[in-house]
Design a protein around this motif. Structure first.
Motif, PDB file in Angstrom:
ATOM      1  N   THR A  17       1.966  -5.167  -8.461  1.00 51.36           N
ATOM      2  CA  THR A  17       1.972  -6.038  -7.300  1.00 51.36           C
ATOM      3  C   THR A  17       1.952  -5.191  -6.038  1.00 51.36           C
ATOM      4  O   THR A  17       2.488  -4.078  -5.996  1.00 51.36           O
ATOM      5  CB  THR A  17       3.215  -6.943  -7.292  1.00 51.36           C
ATOM      6  OG1 THR A  17       4.382  -6.123  -7.397  1.00 51.36           O
ATOM      7  CG2 THR A  17       3.166  -7.922  -8.439  1.00 51.36           C
ATOM      8  N   THR A  18       1.322  -5.712  -4.982  1.00 47.24           N
ATOM      9  CA  THR A  18       1.135  -4.933  -3.754  1.00 47.24           C
ATOM     10  C   THR A  18       1.763  -5.631  -2.554  1.00 47.24           C
ATOM     11  O   THR A  18       1.902  -6.852  -2.514  1.00 47.24           O
ATOM     12  CB  THR A  18      -0.368  -4.718  -3.476  1.00 47.24           C
ATOM     13  OG1 THR A  18      -1.023  -5.995  -3.437  1.00 47.24           O
ATOM     14  CG2 THR A  18      -1.003  -3.888  -4.572  1.00 47.24           C
ATOM     15  N   ASP A  19       2.116  -4.859  -1.555  1.00 45.57           N
ATOM     16  CA  ASP A  19       2.660  -5.399  -0.303  1.00 45.57           C
ATOM     17  C   ASP A  19       1.526  -5.914   0.574  1.00 45.57           C
ATOM     18  O   ASP A  19       0.350  -5.639   0.333  1.00 45.57           O
ATOM     19  CB  ASP A  19       3.445  -4.318   0.448  1.00 45.57           C
ATOM     20  CG  ASP A  19       4.633  -3.814  -0.368  1.00 45.57           C
ATOM     21  OD1 ASP A  19       4.929  -2.616  -0.270  1.00 45.57           O
ATOM     22  OD2 ASP A  19       5.234  -4.631  -1.093  1.00 45.57           O
ATOM     23  N   LYS A  34       0.430  -1.563   0.627  1.00 49.36           N
ATOM     24  CA  LYS A  34      -0.380  -1.783  -0.570  1.00 49.36           C
ATOM     25  C   LYS A  34      -0.748  -0.464  -1.223  1.00 49.36           C
ATOM     26  O   LYS A  34      -0.639  -0.304  -2.437  1.00 49.36           O
ATOM     27  CB  LYS A  34      -1.637  -2.564  -0.204  1.00 49.36           C
ATOM     28  CG  LYS A  34      -2.563  -2.852  -1.364  1.00 49.36           C
ATOM     29  CD  LYS A  34      -3.761  -3.679  -0.904  1.00 49.36           C
ATOM     30  CE  LYS A  34      -4.713  -3.961  -2.048  1.00 49.36           C
ATOM     31  NZ  LYS A  34      -5.868  -4.782  -1.615  1.00 49.36           N
ATOM     32  N   THR A  45       2.408   1.140  -2.797  1.00 45.78           N
ATOM     33  CA  THR A  45       2.841   0.418  -3.996  1.00 45.78           C
ATOM     34  C   THR A  45       1.893   0.685  -5.159  1.00 45.78           C
ATOM     35  O   THR A  45       2.327   0.887  -6.301  1.00 45.78           O
ATOM     36  CB  THR A  45       2.904  -1.100  -3.715  1.00 45.78           C
ATOM     37  OG1 THR A  45       3.772  -1.338  -2.619  1.00 45.78           O
ATOM     38  CG2 THR A  45       3.399  -1.861  -4.933  1.00 45.78           C
ATOM     39  N   LEU A  46       0.585   0.694  -4.857  1.00 46.77           N
ATOM     40  CA  LEU A  46      -0.389   0.969  -5.901  1.00 46.77           C
ATOM     41  C   LEU A  46      -0.228   2.396  -6.427  1.00 46.77           C
ATOM     42  O   LEU A  46      -0.341   2.642  -7.635  1.00 46.77           O
ATOM     43  CB  LEU A  46      -1.809   0.762  -5.367  1.00 46.77           C
ATOM     44  CG  LEU A  46      -2.930   0.854  -6.409  1.00 46.77           C
ATOM     45  CD1 LEU A  46      -2.781  -0.256  -7.452  1.00 46.77           C
ATOM     46  CD2 LEU A  46      -4.291   0.765  -5.742  1.00 46.77           C
ATOM     47  N   PRO A 101      -8.029   0.874  -5.244  1.00 43.23           N
ATOM     48  CA  PRO A 101      -7.577  -0.494  -4.992  1.00 43.23           C
ATOM     49  C   PRO A 101      -8.702  -1.524  -5.041  1.00 43.23           C
ATOM     50  O   PRO A 101      -8.443  -2.729  -5.145  1.00 43.23           O
ATOM     51  CB  PRO A 101      -6.957  -0.418  -3.591  1.00 43.23           C
ATOM     52  CG  PRO A 101      -7.627   0.756  -2.947  1.00 43.23           C
ATOM     53  CD  PRO A 101      -7.878   1.734  -4.055  1.00 43.23           C
ATOM     54  N   TRP A 149      -1.714  -2.785   4.637  1.00 43.34           N
ATOM     55  CA  TRP A 149      -2.594  -1.841   3.950  1.00 43.34           C
ATOM     56  C   TRP A 149      -1.806  -0.637   3.474  1.00 43.34           C
ATOM     57  O   TRP A 149      -1.937  -0.197   2.350  1.00 43.34           O
ATOM     58  CB  TRP A 149      -3.718  -1.383   4.880  1.00 43.34           C
ATOM     59  CG  TRP A 149      -4.695  -0.478   4.162  1.00 43.34           C
ATOM     60  CD1 TRP A 149      -5.808  -0.844   3.485  1.00 43.34           C
ATOM     61  CD2 TRP A 149      -4.593   0.948   4.030  1.00 43.34           C
ATOM     62  NE1 TRP A 149      -6.418   0.253   2.932  1.00 43.34           N
ATOM     63  CE2 TRP A 149      -5.698   1.371   3.246  1.00 43.34           C
ATOM     64  CE3 TRP A 149      -3.690   1.903   4.489  1.00 43.34           C
ATOM     65  CZ2 TRP A 149      -5.928   2.704   2.930  1.00 43.34           C
ATOM     66  CZ3 TRP A 149      -3.906   3.233   4.162  1.00 43.34           C
ATOM     67  CH2 TRP A 149      -5.011   3.613   3.399  1.00 43.34           C
TER      68      TRP A 149
END
Length: 255
Positions: free
Chosen positions: A124-126, A132, A135-136, A103, A129
């Motif tokens: 796109t990420t939340d 994110k 999602t990644l 990330p 942490w």
């Protein structure tokens, strides 16, 4: 015995071989296609015995169509092996991300979102942490599936430098004081200040990109053809034909 350096004004390309060295593309397929059309036109109305088109790396990230750029380059190399491509730091960063979804890596932080979009994948990420990271992770898995094997093979095949006549081609530059054949790969795709600030002559003229400039920067010992194509809409190349050297530019819409 130290090899004497050469000045840009005295440098020559190989006899009978015209060279075109194209700067950082960063997903601007429109400009790359326009540059190739211009080169094809030149080769038709002003033929030469032989030629090479050298791409100096950074094909992906930031601009809108990284996938299209790689498709174009893979096809160009298959059609004629005189189309040559070097590795840039963003191209290596793309491969690194496909291997490990960091990330904080180059790909995520500097334009990889646009590269993924060109393959139909959202990175796109939340806000949280954990969100994110999850999602990644999903985006990475989708991107691994979306990127054709031919693209991965292409990126892995890229050399880090090449030389023709009195010219040495690489993405970022070289470390002064070290022979061209002994340059470190990391320097060839990442180096900046110590290279730019060196005023002495090298064994060959170093033709590079990597550090954006408003227009081609022609120095006694190096030529920088990275004119921030993805944002400025200006893609630049150095043309070498024997002792003749000139700059060729393609201009399109700003990013």
């Amino acid at each position: 015995m130290t090899t004497p350096g050469i000045h840009f004004l005295d440098a020559r390309g190989p006899d009978g071989v015209r060279l075109y060295a194209i700067g950082d593309v960063h997903g601007r397929l429109d400009l790359l296609e326009a540059m190739h059309r211009r080169i094809d036109s030149e080769l038709e109305w002003k033929p030469t015995r032989d030629w090479r088109v050298i791409h100096l790396g950074d094909y992906v990230d930031r601009g809108p169509d990284s996938k299209g750029v790689i498709d174009f380059l893979v096809d160009a190399r298959q059609r004629d092996p005189r189309h040559l491509m070097l590795a840039g730091n963003h191209d290596v960063g793309f491969l690194d991300f496909l291997g490990t979804p960091d990330p904080e890596g180059l790909f995520v932080r500097y334009g990889g979102v646009q590269t993924a979009q060109s393959y139909g994948v959202s990175l796109t990420t939340d806000a949280s942490w954990f969100g994110k990271a999850e999602t990644l992770k999903r985006g990475h898995a989708a991107l691994v599936q979306a990127v054709p094997r031919s693209h991965v093979d292409f990126l892995r095949s890229l050399p880090f430098s090449m030389t023709f006549g009195d010219f040495f081609f690489c993405h970022a530059g070289i470390r002064p004081g070290i022979a061209l054949e002994n340059q470190n790969r990391q320097d060839l795709i990442w180096i900046r200040d110590v290279f730019h600030e060196h005023s002495g002559l090298y064994q060959k003229i170093v033709v590079h990109g990597h550090t954006p400039v408003p227009e081609a920067e022609v120095m006694a010992n190096r030529v920088n053809v990275d004119t921030l194509a993805w944002q400025s809409g200006n893609l630049t190349a150095l043309v070498v034909d024997g002792a003749d050297k000139r700059i060729l530019s393609m201009t399109g819409k700003r990013g």
